[in-house]
Design a protein around this motif. Structure first.
Motif, mmCIF file in Angstrom:
data_model
loop_
_atom_site.group_PDB
_atom_site.id
_atom_site.type_symbol
_atom_site.label_atom_id
_atom_site.label_comp_id
_atom_site.label_asym_id
_atom_site.label_seq_id
_atom_site.Cartn_x
_atom_site.Cartn_y
_atom_site.Cartn_z
ATOM 1 N N VAL A 70 0.848 -1.196 0.000
ATOM 2 C CA VAL A 70 0.000 0.000 0.000
ATOM 3 C C VAL A 70 0.882 1.244 0.000
ATOM 4 C CG1 VAL A 70 -1.864 1.229 1.172
ATOM 5 C CG2 VAL A 70 -1.724 -1.276 1.336
ATOM 6 N N ARG A 71 0.541 2.193 -0.869
ATOM 7 C CA ARG A 71 1.263 3.459 -0.921
ATOM 8 C C ARG A 71 0.296 4.606 -0.603
ATOM 9 N NH1 ARG A 71 4.329 4.335 -6.274
ATOM 10 N NH2 ARG A 71 2.207 4.255 -7.086
ATOM 11 N N ALA A 72 0.648 5.421 0.388
ATOM 12 C CA ALA A 72 -0.197 6.546 0.808
ATOM 13 C C ALA A 72 0.684 7.622 1.424
ATOM 14 C CB ALA A 72 -1.256 6.072 1.809
ATOM 15 N N ARG A 113 -1.041 9.205 6.751
ATOM 16 C CA ARG A 113 -2.143 8.246 6.774
ATOM 17 C C ARG A 113 -1.665 6.835 7.109
ATOM 18 N NH1 ARG A 113 -5.874 8.965 1.581
ATOM 19 N NH2 ARG A 113 -7.295 7.878 3.016
ATOM 20 N N VAL A 148 -3.886 3.334 7.195
ATOM 21 C CA VAL A 148 -3.546 2.169 6.364
ATOM 22 C C VAL A 148 -3.347 0.936 7.233
ATOM 23 C CG1 VAL A 148 -1.767 1.179 4.873
ATOM 24 C CG2 VAL A 148 -2.548 3.523 4.497
ATOM 25 N N ARG A 173 5.547 5.970 3.967
ATOM 26 C CA ARG A 173 4.664 6.047 2.793
ATOM 27 C C ARG A 173 4.257 4.685 2.260
ATOM 28 N NH1 ARG A 173 6.991 7.492 -1.395
ATOM 29 N NH2 ARG A 173 5.131 8.242 -2.494
ATOM 30 N N VAL A 196 -8.566 -1.977 2.347
ATOM 31 C CA VAL A 196 -7.686 -0.932 1.831
ATOM 32 C C VAL A 196 -8.316 -0.209 0.644
ATOM 33 C CG1 VAL A 196 -5.407 -0.461 0.856
ATOM 34 C CG2 VAL A 196 -5.664 -2.207 2.622
ATOM 35 N N VAL A 202 -5.373 6.214 -2.083
ATOM 36 C CA VAL A 202 -4.401 5.193 -1.671
ATOM 37 C C VAL A 202 -4.223 4.204 -2.823
ATOM 38 C CG1 VAL A 202 -4.003 3.247 -0.131
ATOM 39 C CG2 VAL A 202 -4.855 5.405 0.789
ATOM 40 N N SER A 217 -2.843 0.509 -4.020
ATOM 41 C CA SER A 217 -2.528 -0.810 -3.459
ATOM 42 C C SER A 217 -2.408 -1.835 -4.572
ATOM 43 C CB SER A 217 -3.604 -1.250 -2.453
ATOM 44 O OG SER A 217 -4.843 -1.444 -3.107
#
Length: 717
Positions: free
Chosen positions: A426-428, A432, A436, A466, A499, A505, A507
């Protein structure tokens, strides 16, 4: 092109010693350049495909990419395991490993659920694909622990040690292949030429072409990274085409020598062979090269590596046939003339062998019936193709002759959760990260209630917050239906429900199962485009070579029949279990995802060899004014012997690869051997002549009759 090849051959024939020396200098320069420059092996980033590849790129962005992992496994030699003793050995192993610079981290000893084993996980430093290069210090420490605890079984397994074992076994297999293929090829050539010198020439030129190609492939790897399969392809294709191209050239020279009855000099005979078979070799080589180049369309480092290997070895084989071969023929011819060892023989083009005559007799009398029977037979062989099941051959399919695979089986029996993994990446925004983590926690609750998932989970976050990676265990091997079902549930249900609800976000899911699933899907998507390109190439080259649209269409149909039938036989043999004992393999119930594409491309290229040499003889007779029906029969009789001899060489080479341990290479070797057998003995001796006899003058459409210019410049044979 014809003028260039003629000039090259004439210069070589006129300066034989310079040409021979020049060829060997070229080979040495190729090898020397590769040593100086070195190769460029593919990196983990080069293998990324589909959603799995996108997830791996995201993980690498946060420094969470897959690392090479080895595991020390401690079990009892006999009877129940002394856990205290085993844990002492595990702690000893952990301490030893932790002191090595090649090791990044060492886990705590872990007991198996049933108390039969203790393991220690060692994460090595560096990229995943580099682990096998730095394995020796770890194996040395494992051996030291084994020596210190002789009452226990202490062994090491993992991705790096299995990869090294596969490479070692592949090397042993290739040596055995050479021991099989080279003597059989030499015997075949001795039968064809009845001369040791003439038999050695094709073999030596093929081997030097392979050596040059190995050097050239190292240089080419700086443009197309080497996935480690290039040398296999060079050996597989190089020995086949290298011998075949030389064989076609030599047979034509000997045929013209017999026809001339001593009236022509060796130089003149070499010139005639160059003007006919020499140009056909160039055309055939171009077909293999262009067909192989379509593999670049697969957008995959492995197929790019295969294409590069096939292209450079074919280039080397064609170059040797245009340069050093005429020179060698001149020297051998002069030697033969001086000793008068070569007697005039009846022209070989006026007669055919018993086998060829027996096959052509019913084709000549009942072409429609023979065409129908042979096509129906090929379609019947192709029928199993409807049940084709493509999978990426997982680690569990490797031979148990590799010691690390024996330990791998014991490890997975004691720790079933280690069989495969899912990795949700997951990239955010860093702010956050807590949100996540909560969503991923909810995800673990959902998967925990699903029997297709294991009990082990691991959550990691990048230093900048991140990128987050959740690892989920799967108690099934990655290629099994249960594992694939868990991936489907994860991607389609669990991730979207957790997610996936977070806005902004990104993913994706990777891991063992995703890799095994996404790769075949990627190939299935690319296959239609590459087959379309192959059909276009086959059609265009045939039309260009023979000035006939009809023969272009015939070439497409025949290649599809040959490829379809050989793939059908492959499915029949390898997706079932009935041939396991015969061919020494354990069926996976599937075909390697790379095999069909590789087979289609290479077979289409190699089929053009036979297509060119058979039809060129027919067209040569037609341009000489012989009616089409008689030209077909004469062309087949004059070319059948050399085609069948070449086929025997190719089948020998490919069949020797079918004896290898690695299942995917075994499938490739088997399928190519079957394909060449069908192509040479069914397609070219039955289907092609029957079809051409039925088509008659329509074979040459849109050309109505051979022009005077065509007769003068006929450049194939």
């Amino acid at each position: 092109m014809g003028n260039i090849t003629d000039r090259m051959a004439r210069w070589s024939a006129g300066h034989p010693w310079k040409a021979i020396a020049g060829w060997f200098v070229f080979v040495v320069l190729c090898l020397g350049a590769s040593i100086v420059v070195g190769g460029n092996p593919a990196t983990s980033a080069d293998y990324r495909i589909g959603e799995a590849g996108r997830a791996e790129a995201m993980a690498a962005e946060g420094g969470l990419e897959q690392a090479p992992v080895e595991r020390v496994l401690i079990t009892a030699l006999d009877g129940p395991l002394d856990l205290a003793r085993a844990e002492a050995a595990a702690r000893d192993a952990a301490a030893r490993m932790d002191a090595l610079p090649e090791v990044d981290s060492v886990g705590e000893p872990v007991r198996s659920g049933d108390g039969t084993a203790v393991r220690v996980d060692i994460t090595m430093a560096g990229p995943e694909l580099e682990g096998k290069k730095h394995l020796d210090p770890l194996l040395a420490q494992t051996a030291a622990v084994q020596a210190a605890y002789p009452d226990l079984r202490v062994e090491e397994t993992g991705g790096p040690s299995i990869s090294r074992g596969v490479e070692a076994l592949r090397g042993q297999d290739l040596q055995r292949t050479e021991l099989i293929a080279l003597p059989v090829t030499l015997v075949t050539l001795l039968i064809v030429f009845a001369s040791i010198a003439m038999a050695l020439v094709p073999l030596l030129l093929a081997l030097t072409s392979i050596a040059a190609a190995i050097g050239l492939s190292a240089l080419a790897s700086h443009v197309f990274p080497d996935a480690g399969v290039g040398t296999n392809v060079i050996l597989l294709i190089g020995l086949a085409v290298g011998v075949d191209y030389t064989l076609f050239y030599l047979k034509r020279e000997r045929e013209e020598r017999a026809k001339s009855g001593g009236a022509l000099s060796t130089r003149q005979l070499v010139d005639m062979a160059s003007a006919t078979s020499g140009r056909a070799v160039v055309m055939s080589g171009m077909a293999v090269i262009i067909s192989s180049a379509t593999l670049y369309l697969a957008d995959d480092v492995i197929f790019s590596s295969i294409a590069t290997g096939a292209i450079v070895v074919t280039l080397a084989a064609v170059l040797s046939s245009l340069t050093v071969l005429p020179a060698v023929l001149v020297k051998l011819g002069e030697r033969a003339e001086r000793r008068r060892a070569r007697k005039a023989a009846r022209p070989s083009h006026r007669r055919s062998g018993r086998f060829t005559a027996a096959v052509l007799r019913p084709v000549e009398k009942r072409p429609a019936l023979m065409l129908a029977v042979s096509v129906l037979g090929l379609l019947a062989l192709a029928a199993p193709l409807l049940s084709l099941n493509l999978t990426d051959m997982g680690r569990e399919t490797h031979s148990r002759e590799i010691p690390a695979m024996v330990a791998f089986d014991r490890l997975n029996a004691a720790y079933p959760d280690l069989k495969a993994t899912h990795q949700v990446v997951v990239r955010a925004e860093a702010a956050r990260a807590g949100e996540v983590a909560d969503a991923l926690h909810e995800l673990t609750i959902l998967t925990g209630a699903d029997p297709h998932f294991g009990d082990t989970t691991k959550l990691r976050t990048s230093p900048d917050g991140r990128i987050t990676l959740l690892e989920l265990s799967v108690p099934f091997y990655g290629s099994t239906e249960e594992a694939m079902s868990s991936l489907e549930s994860l991607r389609d249900d669990y991730v979207p429900a957790t997610v996936g609800k977070l806005s902004g976000v990104d993913s994706a899911v990777t891991g063992d199962v995703a890799r095994y699933t996404d790769y075949p899907e990627h190939q299935k998507q690319k296959l239609p485009m590459i087959i379309a390109a192959l059909l276009l190439v086959t059609f265009a080259m045939t039309v260009w070579a023979f000035r006939s649209v009809v023969l272009g269409l015939v070439g497409i149909v025949l290649n599809l029949l040959s490829a379809g039938a050989s793939l059908g036989v492959l499915v029949l043999v390898f997706q079932g279990t009935w041939a396991e004992g015969l061919l020494a393999f354990d069926s996976t119930g599937s075909i390697g995802s790379r095999v069909p594409l590789f087979l289609f491309v290479i077979l289409f290229g190699l089929s053009m060899d036979y297509q060119v040499f058979v039809i060129s003889r027919i067209r040569e007779a037609r341009l000489a004014g012989v009616p089409t029906r008689q030209a077909v029969l004469d062309g087949l009789r004059s070319s059948a012997g050399v085609v069948t001899s070449a086929a025997v060489v190719m089948v020998t080479v490919f069949a020797s690869f079918a004896a290898l341990h690695l299942i995917e290479i075994k499938q490739i070797g088997f399928s190519l051997a079957v394909a060449v057998l069908l192509d040479a003995f069914v397609i070219r001796l039955i289907v092609l002549p029957a079809l051409m006899l039925l088509l008659g003058e329509a074979n040459w459409w849109p050309s109505r009759r051979a022009s005077v210019r065509d007769r003068v410049t006929a450049n194939v044979g």
